[in-house]
Design a protein around this motif. Structure first.
Motif, PDB file in Angstrom:
ATOM      1  N   LEU A  66       7.886  36.596 -17.521  1.00 34.98           N
ATOM      2  CA  LEU A  66       9.034  37.442 -17.820  1.00 34.98           C
ATOM      3  C   LEU A  66       8.909  38.772 -17.099  1.00 34.98           C
ATOM      4  N   ARG A  67      10.037  39.319 -16.663  1.00 34.70           N
ATOM      5  CA  ARG A  67      10.059  40.670 -16.108  1.00 34.70           C
ATOM      6  C   ARG A  67      11.231  41.422 -16.726  1.00 34.70           C
ATOM      7  N   THR A  68      11.022  42.698 -16.907  1.00 33.92           N
ATOM      8  CA  THR A  68      12.047  43.533 -17.519  1.00 33.92           C
ATOM      9  C   THR A  68      12.920  44.141 -16.432  1.00 33.92           C
ATOM     10  N   LEU A  69      14.240  44.019 -16.621  1.00 31.22           N
ATOM     11  CA  LEU A  69      15.181  44.562 -15.638  1.00 31.22           C
ATOM     12  C   LEU A  69      15.670  45.936 -16.059  1.00 31.22           C
ATOM     13  N   LYS A  70      15.664  46.828 -15.087  1.00 31.11           N
ATOM     14  CA  LYS A  70      16.301  48.137 -15.212  1.00 31.11           C
ATOM     15  C   LYS A  70      17.129  48.331 -13.945  1.00 31.11           C
ATOM     16  N   THR A  71      17.945  49.353 -13.934  1.00 28.44           N
ATOM     17  CA  THR A  71      18.740  49.614 -12.738  1.00 28.44           C
ATOM     18  C   THR A  71      18.762  51.103 -12.440  1.00 28.44           C
ATOM     19  N   ALA A  72      18.883  51.409 -11.153  1.00 30.34           N
ATOM     20  CA  ALA A  72      19.009  52.809 -10.742  1.00 30.34           C
ATOM     21  C   ALA A  72      20.465  53.261 -10.741  1.00 30.34           C
ATOM     22  N   LYS A  73      21.343  52.361 -11.157  1.00 30.96           N
ATOM     23  CA  LYS A  73      22.768  52.690 -11.177  1.00 30.96           C
ATOM     24  C   LYS A  73      23.065  53.619 -12.362  1.00 30.96           C
ATOM     25  N   PRO A  74      23.589  54.807 -12.141  1.00 30.28           N
ATOM     26  CA  PRO A  74      23.903  55.701 -13.262  1.00 30.28           C
ATOM     27  C   PRO A  74      25.135  55.204 -14.011  1.00 30.28           C
ATOM     28  N   GLY A  75      25.182  55.505 -15.291  1.00 26.98           N
ATOM     29  CA  GLY A  75      26.348  55.114 -16.076  1.00 26.98           C
ATOM     30  C   GLY A  75      25.950  54.453 -17.370  1.00 26.98           C
ATOM     31  N   LEU A  76      26.941  53.859 -18.039  1.00 31.00           N
ATOM     32  CA  LEU A  76      26.730  53.200 -19.315  1.00 31.00           C
ATOM     33  C   LEU A  76      26.922  51.693 -19.176  1.00 31.00           C
ATOM     34  N   VAL A  77      26.171  50.960 -19.969  1.00 36.57           N
ATOM     35  CA  VAL A  77      26.259  49.503 -19.959  1.00 36.57           C
ATOM     36  C   VAL A  77      27.564  49.078 -20.636  1.00 36.57           C
ATOM     37  N   THR A  78      28.354  48.257 -19.943  1.00 40.49           N
ATOM     38  CA  THR A  78      29.637  47.808 -20.507  1.00 40.49           C
ATOM     39  C   THR A  78      29.731  46.297 -20.671  1.00 40.49           C
ATOM     40  N   TRP A  79      28.763  45.547 -20.144  1.00 41.64           N
ATOM     41  CA  TRP A  79      28.736  44.093 -20.348  1.00 41.64           C
ATOM     42  C   TRP A  79      27.318  43.601 -20.162  1.00 41.64           C
ATOM     43  N   LEU A  80      26.919  42.635 -21.018  1.00 41.73           N
ATOM     44  CA  LEU A  80      25.591  42.039 -20.948  1.00 41.73           C
ATOM     45  C   LEU A  80      25.709  40.524 -21.154  1.00 41.73           C
ATOM     46  N   PRO A  81      24.840  39.750 -20.539  1.00 44.09           N
ATOM     47  CA  PRO A  81      24.880  38.298 -20.728  1.00 44.09           C
ATOM     48  C   PRO A  81      24.238  37.905 -22.060  1.00 44.09           C
ATOM     49  N   GLN A  82      24.420  36.669 -22.441  1.00 46.33           N
ATOM     50  CA  GLN A  82      23.796  36.133 -23.642  1.00 46.33           C
ATOM     51  C   GLN A  82      22.388  35.634 -23.314  1.00 46.33           C
ATOM     52  N   PRO A  83      21.449  35.749 -24.244  1.00 46.23           N
ATOM     53  CA  PRO A  83      20.122  35.164 -24.022  1.00 46.23           C
ATOM     54  C   PRO A  83      20.239  33.673 -23.698  1.00 46.23           C
ATOM     55  N   GLY A  84      19.476  33.240 -22.725  1.00 46.98           N
ATOM     56  CA  GLY A  84      19.511  31.847 -22.299  1.00 46.98           C
ATOM     57  C   GLY A  84      20.464  31.579 -21.153  1.00 46.98           C
ATOM     58  N   ALA A  85      21.310  32.556 -20.807  1.00 49.67           N
ATOM     59  CA  ALA A  85      22.247  32.370 -19.691  1.00 49.67           C
ATOM     60  C   ALA A  85      21.487  32.292 -18.378  1.00 49.67           C
ATOM     61  N   VAL A  86      21.983  31.473 -17.455  1.00 50.90           N
ATOM     62  CA  VAL A  86      21.399  31.361 -16.120  1.00 50.90           C
ATOM     63  C   VAL A  86      22.335  32.043 -15.134  1.00 50.90           C
ATOM     64  N   VAL A  87      21.782  32.950 -14.339  1.00 50.56           N
ATOM     65  CA  VAL A  87      22.567  33.716 -13.372  1.00 50.56           C
ATOM     66  C   VAL A  87      22.079  33.358 -11.975  1.00 50.56           C
ATOM     67  N   SER A  88      23.014  33.009 -11.105  1.00 53.48           N
ATOM     68  CA  SER A  88      22.678  32.596  -9.746  1.00 53.48           C
ATOM     69  C   SER A  88      23.216  33.599  -8.726  1.00 53.48           C
ATOM     70  N   GLN A  89      22.955  33.306  -7.472  1.00 57.79           N
ATOM     71  CA  GLN A  89      23.313  34.172  -6.346  1.00 57.79           C
ATOM     72  C   GLN A  89      24.806  34.537  -6.374  1.00 57.79           C
ATOM     73  N   LEU A 195      25.685  47.534 -25.681  1.00 50.70           N
ATOM     74  CA  LEU A 195      26.819  48.118 -24.980  1.00 50.70           C
ATOM     75  C   LEU A 195      26.906  49.610 -25.311  1.00 50.70           C
ATOM     76  N   GLY A 196      27.100  50.398 -24.257  1.00 51.44           N
ATOM     77  CA  GLY A 196      27.159  51.839 -24.426  1.00 51.44           C
ATOM     78  C   GLY A 196      25.846  52.542 -24.166  1.00 51.44           C
ATOM     79  N   ASP A 197      24.752  51.769 -24.048  1.00 49.94           N
ATOM     80  CA  ASP A 197      23.462  52.387 -23.721  1.00 49.94           C
ATOM     81  C   ASP A 197      23.450  52.866 -22.277  1.00 49.94           C
ATOM     82  N   SER A 198      22.561  53.800 -22.001  1.00 50.21           N
ATOM     83  CA  SER A 198      22.377  54.244 -20.629  1.00 50.21           C
ATOM     84  C   SER A 198      21.818  53.104 -19.796  1.00 50.21           C
ATOM     85  N   ALA A 199      22.344  52.937 -18.599  1.00 47.37           N
ATOM     86  CA  ALA A 199      21.908  51.844 -17.733  1.00 47.37           C
ATOM     87  C   ALA A 199      20.490  52.047 -17.204  1.00 47.37           C
ATOM     88  N   SER A 200      19.951  53.255 -17.364  1.00 44.84           N
ATOM     89  CA  SER A 200      18.607  53.532 -16.854  1.00 44.84           C
ATOM     90  C   SER A 200      17.521  53.007 -17.783  1.00 44.84           C
TER      91      SER A 200
END
Length: 352
Positions: A66-89, A195-200
């Motif tokens: 497992l690895r923890t994802l963070k982003t350098a994009k400033p702003g607020l989180v407005t959408w998140l996937p569900q646990p178990g979702a598979v995300v591709s290219q 949702l609404g948390d800081s993206a950092s």
């Protein structure tokens, strides 16, 4: 009176003679054959073989490291996937300020704003390779010693088309954090942000998409494990399946209960064949590693060894003689033996 005495004496002689006739056959019969202990035991043969020992340890079934994802994009989180979702290219991984942040494959993150034709670098190569894989036509030749891609007008136009597809302003510019670059598709584990948390802040954990087993080993034990080693995985229901070591991480220091630290290594194991449908996504499993292998050694069943009072071991020959031997590797009820008189095919006694 005398004649009566003589009659009794004659009868006594006849009686004794009769008794002697009845016991004589038993005395004259040949003695029953005697058997030795060695002759009542089974025998076995000294064979030349390959001996292998193994170690079985506990592991955790999951989807790899497992690895923890963070982003350098400033702003607020407005959408998140569900646990178990598979995300591709090219798909959305999460959204910041209602702008989708997509997944790209590669090894270099978007570390700068790509806004000028002629820019060259690994980040430009990642963008070009991903857009090509997603079906966008572009002209972005590779140049330089590292064969990195240049940001051409054709590539800028392809970025604009891609931006229209994902629903953002088609500026042709990609900024830091506009995409997350990982080495392949991911499966979402625990979602840590809301949702609404800081993206950092930490957003979620992700892993690979194929089921795998993770084993934690002491550094000393892990030195015997190499990438590509074959293992046997025993699942919770008792079924076994083959696998191979995918990777062995560098040692990580884990705090001990006494305040000291002990080196640990994480061994990632992949399945040779995907587990059957219905297999649990997580849980404890057992992994069997090959510990030691010796080829072309002489060996006998352990039951053929006799402990010698003076110390050491011997083999017993069918005629009762003892043959001193030196023992080597023990494996699965068989033991390596050697000695000046130990040869392949030699018959020895084995405990039944």
């Amino acid at each position: 009176m005398r004649s009566r005495t003589m009659v009794f004496a004659a009868l006594a002689v006849i009686a004794v003679a009769s008794a002697t006739w009845y016991v004589w056959p038993a005395r004259s019969a040949a003695p029953a054959p005697q058997t030795t202990g060695a002759e009542t035991r089974s025998t076995t043969t000294v064979t030349k073989t390959t001996l292998t020992t193994s170690d079985t340890v506990g592991g955790m079934l999951g989807y790899g490291r497992l690895r923890t994802l963070k982003t350098a994009k400033p702003g607020l989180v407005t959408w998140l996937p569900q646990p178990g979702a598979v995300v591709s290219q090219g798909e959305r991984l999460f959204s910041v300020d209602d702008k989708p942040i997509t997944l790209m494959y590669g090894g270099t993150p978007l570390y700068r704003k790509l806004d000028s034709v002629g820019m060259i670098g690994g980040d430009v190569t990642v963008v070009a390779d991903n857009l090509k894989a997603l079906g966008y036509r572009l002209d972005a030749p590779k140049s330089g010693v590292k064969k990195e891609t240049a940001l051409t007008q054709s590539l800028v136009d392809a970025i604009k088309r891609y931006q229209r597809t994902i629903g953002v302003e088609p500026s042709g510019v990609l900024d830091v954090g506009d995409a997350v670059v990982l080495d392949g598709p991911v499966r979402v584990g625990a979602v840590q942000a809301q949702l609404g948390d800081s993206a950092s802040a930490p957003l979620m954990t992700v892993s690979g998409t194929a089921k795998a087993v993770t084993v934690e080993l002491d550094a000393a034990a892990a030195t015997r494990v190499k990438t590509g080693d074959a293992v046997t995985i025993t699942l919770a229901d008792g079924t076994t399946t083959p696998g191979k070591v995918s990777s062995v991480t560098a040692p990580e220091q884990a705090a001990g209960t006494d305040g000291s630290t002990s080196a640990k290594m994480s061994v990632l194991i992949g399945f040779d064949e995907p587990p059957a449908n219905g297999t649990a996504d997580s849980g404890r499993v057992q992994v069997t590693f090959t510990a030691q292998t010796k080829a072309d050694v002489l060996a006998v069943p352990v039951g053929a060894l006799l402990a010698v009072k003076q110390g050491g071991y011997a083999l017993q020959l069918p005629d009762g003689r003892l043959l001193p031997v030196t023992t080597g590797l023990f494996a699965k009820g068989v033991v390596e033996v050697s000695g000046p008189d130990v040869t392949e095919g030699l018959k020895v006694v084995v405990a039944s």
